[in-house]
Design a protein around this motif. Structure first.
Motif, PDB file in Angstrom:
ATOM      1  N   THR A   8      35.241  37.365  34.571  1.00  0.00           N
ATOM      2  CA  THR A   8      34.654  38.292  33.247  1.00  0.00           C
ATOM      3  C   THR A   8      33.545  38.546  33.431  1.00  0.00           C
ATOM      4  O   THR A   8      33.190  39.600  33.275  1.00  0.00           O
ATOM      5  N   ASP A   9      32.570  38.096  33.875  1.00  0.00           N
ATOM      6  CA  ASP A   9      30.797  38.321  34.572  1.00  0.00           C
ATOM      7  C   ASP A   9      31.337  39.822  35.513  1.00  0.00           C
ATOM      8  O   ASP A   9      30.962  40.930  35.042  1.00  0.00           O
ATOM      9  N   GLN A  10      32.175  39.910  35.947  1.00  0.00           N
ATOM     10  CA  GLN A  10      32.554  40.696  37.442  1.00  0.00           C
ATOM     11  C   GLN A  10      33.126  42.106  36.510  1.00  0.00           C
ATOM     12  O   GLN A  10      32.604  43.444  36.430  1.00  0.00           O
ATOM     13  N   ARG A  11      33.570  41.771  35.465  1.00  0.00           N
ATOM     14  CA  ARG A  11      34.644  42.914  34.545  1.00  0.00           C
ATOM     15  C   ARG A  11      33.363  43.770  34.086  1.00  0.00           C
ATOM     16  O   ARG A  11      33.431  45.295  33.505  1.00  0.00           O
ATOM     17  N   GLN A  12      32.353  43.600  33.657  1.00  0.00           N
ATOM     18  CA  GLN A  12      31.162  43.764  32.826  1.00  0.00           C
ATOM     19  C   GLN A  12      30.991  45.109  33.831  1.00  0.00           C
ATOM     20  O   GLN A  12      30.432  46.286  33.558  1.00  0.00           O
ATOM     21  N   HIS A  13      30.928  44.767  35.128  1.00  0.00           N
ATOM     22  CA  HIS A  13      30.891  46.303  35.849  1.00  0.00           C
ATOM     23  C   HIS A  13      31.783  47.178  36.573  1.00  0.00           C
ATOM     24  O   HIS A  13      31.564  47.767  37.015  1.00  0.00           O
ATOM     25  N   THR A  14      32.510  47.027  36.262  1.00  0.00           N
ATOM     26  CA  THR A  14      33.415  47.897  36.758  1.00  0.00           C
ATOM     27  C   THR A  14      34.976  47.503  35.647  1.00  0.00           C
ATOM     28  O   THR A  14      35.398  49.020  35.887  1.00  0.00           O
ATOM     29  N   GLY A  15      34.848  47.601  34.661  1.00  0.00           N
ATOM     30  CA  GLY A  15      35.936  47.729  33.581  1.00  0.00           C
ATOM     31  C   GLY A  15      37.082  47.766  33.501  1.00  0.00           C
ATOM     32  O   GLY A  15      37.691  47.574  33.228  1.00  0.00           O
ATOM     33  N   ARG A  27      35.240  42.032  54.330  1.00  0.00           N
ATOM     34  CA  ARG A  27      34.609  43.425  54.751  1.00  0.00           C
ATOM     35  C   ARG A  27      34.606  44.901  54.535  1.00  0.00           C
ATOM     36  O   ARG A  27      33.840  45.079  53.608  1.00  0.00           O
ATOM     37  N   ASP A  28      35.499  45.542  54.521  1.00  0.00           N
ATOM     38  CA  ASP A  28      36.207  46.243  54.622  1.00  0.00           C
ATOM     39  C   ASP A  28      36.427  46.573  52.697  1.00  0.00           C
ATOM     40  O   ASP A  28      36.328  47.542  52.296  1.00  0.00           O
ATOM     41  N   LEU A  29      37.004  45.223  52.322  1.00  0.00           N
ATOM     42  CA  LEU A  29      37.224  45.772  51.303  1.00  0.00           C
ATOM     43  C   LEU A  29      36.275  45.305  50.156  1.00  0.00           C
ATOM     44  O   LEU A  29      35.441  45.889  48.999  1.00  0.00           O
ATOM     45  N   VAL A  30      35.270  44.568  51.191  1.00  0.00           N
ATOM     46  CA  VAL A  30      33.317  44.857  49.651  1.00  0.00           C
ATOM     47  C   VAL A  30      32.902  45.688  50.089  1.00  0.00           C
ATOM     48  O   VAL A  30      32.221  46.764  49.439  1.00  0.00           O
ATOM     49  N   ARG A  31      32.645  46.930  51.322  1.00  0.00           N
ATOM     50  CA  ARG A  31      32.406  48.435  50.730  1.00  0.00           C
ATOM     51  C   ARG A  31      33.045  49.050  50.354  1.00  0.00           C
ATOM     52  O   ARG A  31      32.101  49.421  49.791  1.00  0.00           O
ATOM     53  N   GLN A  32      34.828  48.636  50.149  1.00  0.00           N
ATOM     54  CA  GLN A  32      34.974  49.784  49.274  1.00  0.00           C
ATOM     55  C   GLN A  32      34.811  49.787  47.561  1.00  0.00           C
ATOM     56  O   GLN A  32      34.819  50.227  46.987  1.00  0.00           O
ATOM     57  N   LEU A  33      34.695  48.440  47.657  1.00  0.00           N
ATOM     58  CA  LEU A  33      34.452  47.344  45.877  1.00  0.00           C
ATOM     59  C   LEU A  33      33.061  48.047  45.759  1.00  0.00           C
ATOM     60  O   LEU A  33      32.949  48.649  44.844  1.00  0.00           O
ATOM     61  N   ASN A  41      27.381  45.888  43.194  1.00  0.00           N
ATOM     62  CA  ASN A  41      26.798  45.709  44.262  1.00  0.00           C
ATOM     63  C   ASN A  41      26.295  44.038  44.162  1.00  0.00           C
ATOM     64  O   ASN A  41      26.045  43.815  45.497  1.00  0.00           O
ATOM     65  N   ALA A  42      25.424  44.449  43.334  1.00  0.00           N
ATOM     66  CA  ALA A  42      23.698  42.968  43.153  1.00  0.00           C
ATOM     67  C   ALA A  42      25.089  41.461  43.650  1.00  0.00           C
ATOM     68  O   ALA A  42      24.868  41.166  44.359  1.00  0.00           O
ATOM     69  N   HIS A  43      26.401  41.833  43.178  1.00  0.00           N
ATOM     70  CA  HIS A  43      26.791  40.351  42.902  1.00  0.00           C
ATOM     71  C   HIS A  43      27.921  40.403  44.508  1.00  0.00           C
ATOM     72  O   HIS A  43      28.145  39.191  45.142  1.00  0.00           O
ATOM     73  N   LEU A  44      28.250  41.916  44.747  1.00  0.00           N
ATOM     74  CA  LEU A  44      29.461  41.332  46.412  1.00  0.00           C
ATOM     75  C   LEU A  44      28.076  41.839  47.518  1.00  0.00           C
ATOM     76  O   LEU A  44      28.531  40.676  48.394  1.00  0.00           O
TER      77      LEU A  44
END
Length: 82
Positions: A8-15, A27-33, A41-44
């Motif tokens: 729920t917290d992350q959805r505030q950033h992604t919608g 690592r690739d997944l985090v880069r793409q996100l 990004n701050a969460h990642l």
């Protein structure tokens, strides 16, 4: 393609509740996100303190963990308490 489920917290950033990405490892997944959702990004960046669960299993050192077409990924922030 891996399916990433957002808290729920992350959805505030992604919608969105989840997204499917073609990533070879975490690592690739985090880069793409980070590229797709800059405000996430701050969460990642805190991934070192964030637990990564792949297919229901928490991975201790996840960055090079390979992902498959059916991998389900959860980025779980640590709980604080006392």
């Amino acid at each position: 393609m891996a399916i990433v489920h957002f808290s729920t917290d992350q959805r505030q950033h992604t919608g969105v509740a989840e997204v499917t990405l073609n990533a070879v490892n975490v690592r690739d997944l985090v880069r793409q996100l980070s590229e797709r959702y800059p405000s996430l990004n701050a969460h990642l960046v805190e991934t070192s303190s964030t637990a990564v669960a792949i297919d229901g299993e928490i991975i201790p050192d996840p960055m090079l963990e390979e992902l498959t077409a059916t991998s389900e990924v959860h980025l779980v922030r640590p709980l604080a308490g006392g």
